[in-house]
Design a protein around this motif. Structure first.
Motif, PDB file in Angstrom:
ATOM      1  N   LYS A  16       7.499   2.311  -4.890  1.00 52.61           N
ATOM      2  CA  LYS A  16       8.332   2.768  -6.008  1.00 52.61           C
ATOM      3  C   LYS A  16       7.550   2.840  -7.314  1.00 52.61           C
ATOM      4  N   LYS A  17       6.237   2.719  -7.250  1.00 53.05           N
ATOM      5  CA  LYS A  17       5.405   2.824  -8.451  1.00 53.05           C
ATOM      6  C   LYS A  17       5.722   4.129  -9.191  1.00 53.05           C
ATOM      7  N   GLY A  18       5.903   4.016 -10.497  1.00 54.77           N
ATOM      8  CA  GLY A  18       6.215   5.193 -11.317  1.00 54.77           C
ATOM      9  C   GLY A  18       7.689   5.423 -11.542  1.00 54.77           C
ATOM     10  N   THR A  19       8.568   4.692 -10.823  1.00 55.09           N
ATOM     11  CA  THR A  19      10.008   4.836 -11.039  1.00 55.09           C
ATOM     12  C   THR A  19      10.366   4.375 -12.448  1.00 55.09           C
ATOM     13  N   PRO A  20      11.145   5.150 -13.193  1.00 56.08           N
ATOM     14  CA  PRO A  20      11.516   4.747 -14.556  1.00 56.08           C
ATOM     15  C   PRO A  20      12.352   3.463 -14.574  1.00 56.08           C
ATOM     16  N   TYR A  21      12.262   2.735 -15.672  1.00 59.83           N
ATOM     17  CA  TYR A  21      13.012   1.490 -15.853  1.00 59.83           C
ATOM     18  C   TYR A  21      14.164   1.720 -16.825  1.00 59.83           C
ATOM     19  N   PHE A  22      15.342   1.225 -16.436  1.00 60.44           N
ATOM     20  CA  PHE A  22      16.462   1.143 -17.383  1.00 60.44           C
ATOM     21  C   PHE A  22      17.220  -0.126 -17.057  1.00 60.44           C
ATOM     22  N   TYR A  23      17.539  -0.891 -18.078  1.00 64.14           N
ATOM     23  CA  TYR A  23      18.190  -2.190 -17.892  1.00 64.14           C
ATOM     24  C   TYR A  23      19.493  -2.047 -17.110  1.00 64.14           C
ATOM     25  N   GLY A  24      19.639  -2.829 -16.047  1.00 64.28           N
ATOM     26  CA  GLY A  24      20.857  -2.823 -15.240  1.00 64.28           C
ATOM     27  C   GLY A  24      20.850  -1.844 -14.090  1.00 64.28           C
ATOM     28  N   SER A  25      19.852  -0.962 -14.024  1.00 61.56           N
ATOM     29  CA  SER A  25      19.805   0.049 -12.959  1.00 61.56           C
ATOM     30  C   SER A  25      19.317  -0.579 -11.654  1.00 61.56           C
ATOM     31  N   LYS A  26      19.928  -0.185 -10.551  1.00 63.16           N
ATOM     32  CA  LYS A  26      19.589  -0.719  -9.237  1.00 63.16           C
ATOM     33  C   LYS A  26      19.204   0.408  -8.297  1.00 63.16           C
ATOM     34  N   MET A  27      18.140   1.119  -8.661  1.00 62.13           N
ATOM     35  CA  MET A  27      17.650   2.249  -7.880  1.00 62.13           C
ATOM     36  C   MET A  27      18.743   3.312  -7.733  1.00 62.13           C
ATOM     37  N   LYS A  28      19.362   3.640  -8.864  1.00 64.44           N
ATOM     38  CA  LYS A  28      20.424   4.643  -8.928  1.00 64.44           C
ATOM     39  C   LYS A  28      20.065   5.705  -9.960  1.00 64.44           C
ATOM     40  N   VAL A  29      20.698   6.874  -9.820  1.00 60.82           N
ATOM     41  CA  VAL A  29      20.492   7.941 -10.792  1.00 60.82           C
ATOM     42  C   VAL A  29      21.099   7.514 -12.134  1.00 60.82           C
ATOM     43  N   ASN A  64      16.515   5.315 -11.601  1.00 61.40           N
ATOM     44  CA  ASN A  64      15.950   4.267 -12.447  1.00 61.40           C
ATOM     45  C   ASN A  64      16.174   2.915 -11.770  1.00 61.40           C
ATOM     46  N   VAL A  65      15.447   1.902 -12.249  1.00 67.00           N
ATOM     47  CA  VAL A  65      15.576   0.568 -11.671  1.00 67.00           C
ATOM     48  C   VAL A  65      15.178  -0.467 -12.711  1.00 67.00           C
ATOM     49  N   ASP A  66      15.726  -1.682 -12.576  1.00 67.83           N
ATOM     50  CA  ASP A  66      15.228  -2.786 -13.390  1.00 67.83           C
ATOM     51  C   ASP A  66      14.529  -3.780 -12.477  1.00 67.83           C
ATOM     52  N   CYS A  67      14.077  -4.913 -13.023  1.00 72.60           N
ATOM     53  CA  CYS A  67      13.185  -5.782 -12.247  1.00 72.60           C
ATOM     54  C   CYS A  67      13.851  -6.360 -11.008  1.00 72.60           C
ATOM     55  N   SER A  68      15.078  -6.882 -11.131  1.00 72.57           N
ATOM     56  CA  SER A  68      15.746  -7.432  -9.950  1.00 72.57           C
ATOM     57  C   SER A  68      16.230  -6.331  -9.022  1.00 72.57           C
ATOM     58  N   GLY A  69      16.528  -5.158  -9.577  1.00 70.85           N
ATOM     59  CA  GLY A  69      16.951  -4.030  -8.759  1.00 70.85           C
ATOM     60  C   GLY A  69      15.875  -3.563  -7.803  1.00 70.85           C
ATOM     61  N   LEU A  70      14.601  -3.722  -8.206  1.00 70.96           N
ATOM     62  CA  LEU A  70      13.495  -3.352  -7.335  1.00 70.96           C
ATOM     63  C   LEU A  70      13.514  -4.187  -6.060  1.00 70.96           C
ATOM     64  N   ILE A  71      14.019  -5.410  -6.157  1.00 66.35           N
ATOM     65  CA  ILE A  71      14.108  -6.304  -4.998  1.00 66.35           C
ATOM     66  C   ILE A  71      15.409  -6.096  -4.243  1.00 66.35           C
ATOM     67  N   SER A  72      16.530  -6.013  -4.964  1.00 64.96           N
ATOM     68  CA  SER A  72      17.825  -5.901  -4.296  1.00 64.96           C
ATOM     69  C   SER A  72      17.993  -4.581  -3.558  1.00 64.96           C
ATOM     70  N   ALA A  73      17.304  -3.529  -4.000  1.00 65.64           N
ATOM     71  CA  ALA A  73      17.407  -2.242  -3.311  1.00 65.64           C
ATOM     72  C   ALA A  73      16.847  -2.340  -1.892  1.00 65.64           C
ATOM     73  N   TYR A  74      15.883  -3.229  -1.691  1.00 65.43           N
ATOM     74  CA  TYR A  74      15.341  -3.444  -0.339  1.00 65.43           C
ATOM     75  C   TYR A  74      16.154  -4.491   0.437  1.00 65.43           C
ATOM     76  N   THR A  75      16.464  -5.612  -0.213  1.00 63.32           N
ATOM     77  CA  THR A  75      17.109  -6.718   0.494  1.00 63.32           C
ATOM     78  C   THR A  75      18.616  -6.538   0.664  1.00 63.32           C
ATOM     79  N   LEU A  76      19.224  -5.732  -0.219  1.00 62.87           N
ATOM     80  CA  LEU A  76      20.683  -5.558  -0.289  1.00 62.87           C
ATOM     81  C   LEU A  76      21.389  -6.851  -0.692  1.00 62.87           C
ATOM     82  N   HIS A  77      20.648  -7.789  -1.272  1.00 65.39           N
ATOM     83  CA  HIS A  77      21.217  -8.977  -1.887  1.00 65.39           C
ATOM     84  C   HIS A  77      21.196  -8.739  -3.395  1.00 65.39           C
ATOM     85  N   ALA A  78      22.350  -8.457  -3.976  1.00 65.86           N
ATOM     86  CA  ALA A  78      22.417  -8.072  -5.385  1.00 65.86           C
ATOM     87  C   ALA A  78      22.361  -9.306  -6.268  1.00 65.86           C
ATOM     88  N   LEU A  79      21.134  -9.774  -6.537  1.00 61.29           N
ATOM     89  CA  LEU A  79      20.933 -10.992  -7.305  1.00 61.29           C
ATOM     90  C   LEU A  79      20.065 -10.712  -8.523  1.00 61.29           C
TER      91      LEU A  79
END
Length: 241
Positions: A16-29, A64-79
């Protein structure tokens, strides 16, 4: 065996390198409506200038994604980052990073990333950076986190005497809504959970200013209403796994 692996998380995050960051985003448009909702909920973070920058960088309409979203998008644990710290099976001190398995979640207060091996980390660093690959020694990281629901390939185990393991809360969970001024054993339950989430508190059963500040910070991390009250939604987030 879990379907989730440390190597899988690392591969996902690095990809996901290069994906834009926006606070609260979880790999969503990213949409204008989402930006406005985040501005309403977190006006000190998602400011008017912050939204304008996202528009200038043409992030609206893109994933876009934020820091925890980068993890939760793979694990499906929304933490959020505080929940990840709280729910980790084991916390490994940063001094042991050369022994870490690929896919360990790297943590400092308010931020997380993914260890890729060879001293590299994938992290959604902020709106000015997006998802980038960085050096672990330059990130001010504090711990590496592992989880019982992720399988890791471990080649050199970290000594158990330096690892902090998760244990059950010894206090009784509240049945009332807690707020500043409350006292009792159920306040100790809240304080214990906040300490487990990475906040520095004395577990004394007195809901004072420090407990209130930690609770507000946790609610922000977990994307909850920041009302300084520990009711059912906040208790659920504190216990989330």
């Amino acid at each position: 065996m879990s379907n989730l692996t440390g190597q899988g998380l690392a591969n996902y995050a690095e990809g996901k390198k290069g994906t834009p960051y926006f606070y609260g985003s979880k790999m969503k448009v990213l949409t204008e409506d989402f930006m406005k909702s985040m501005h309403a909920a977190y006006p000190s973070v998602v400011t008017v200038a912050y939204m304008a920058l996202a528009r200038t960088k043409k992030q609206v309409g893109k994933i876009n994604v934020d820091c925890s979203g980068l993890i939760s998008a793979y694990t499906l644990h929304a933490l959020g980052s505080a929940q990840l710290y709280s729910q980790a099976y084991a916390r490994l001190p940063i001094s042991t990073w050369k022994q870490w398995a690929v896919g360990v979640v790297v943590w400092r207060s308010g931020h997380v990333g993914v260890y890729l091996g060879n001293g590299k980390v994938a992290e959604a660093k902020g709106i000015n950076y997006g998802v980038v690959i960085t050096d672990i020694e330059k990130g001010s990281w504090k711990y590496g986190l592992t989880f019982s629901w992720i399988d890791y390939t471990i080649t050199t185990p970290v000594a158990s005497n330096v690892i902090t393991y998760k244990i059950a809360n010894p206090y009784t969970e509240p049945t009332r809504t807690l707020k500043k001024g409350c006292t009792g054993q159920d306040v100790k339950w809240l304080q214990y959970e906040l300490v487990e989430a990475g906040y520095t508190l004395t577990i004394d059963g007195d809901f004072g200013s420090k407990t209130n500040k930690a609770l507000l910070a946790f609610q922000k991390s977990a994307k909850l209403e920041q009302d300084g009250k520990c009711g059912p939604a906040t208790r659920k987030a504190l216990k989330a796994s």
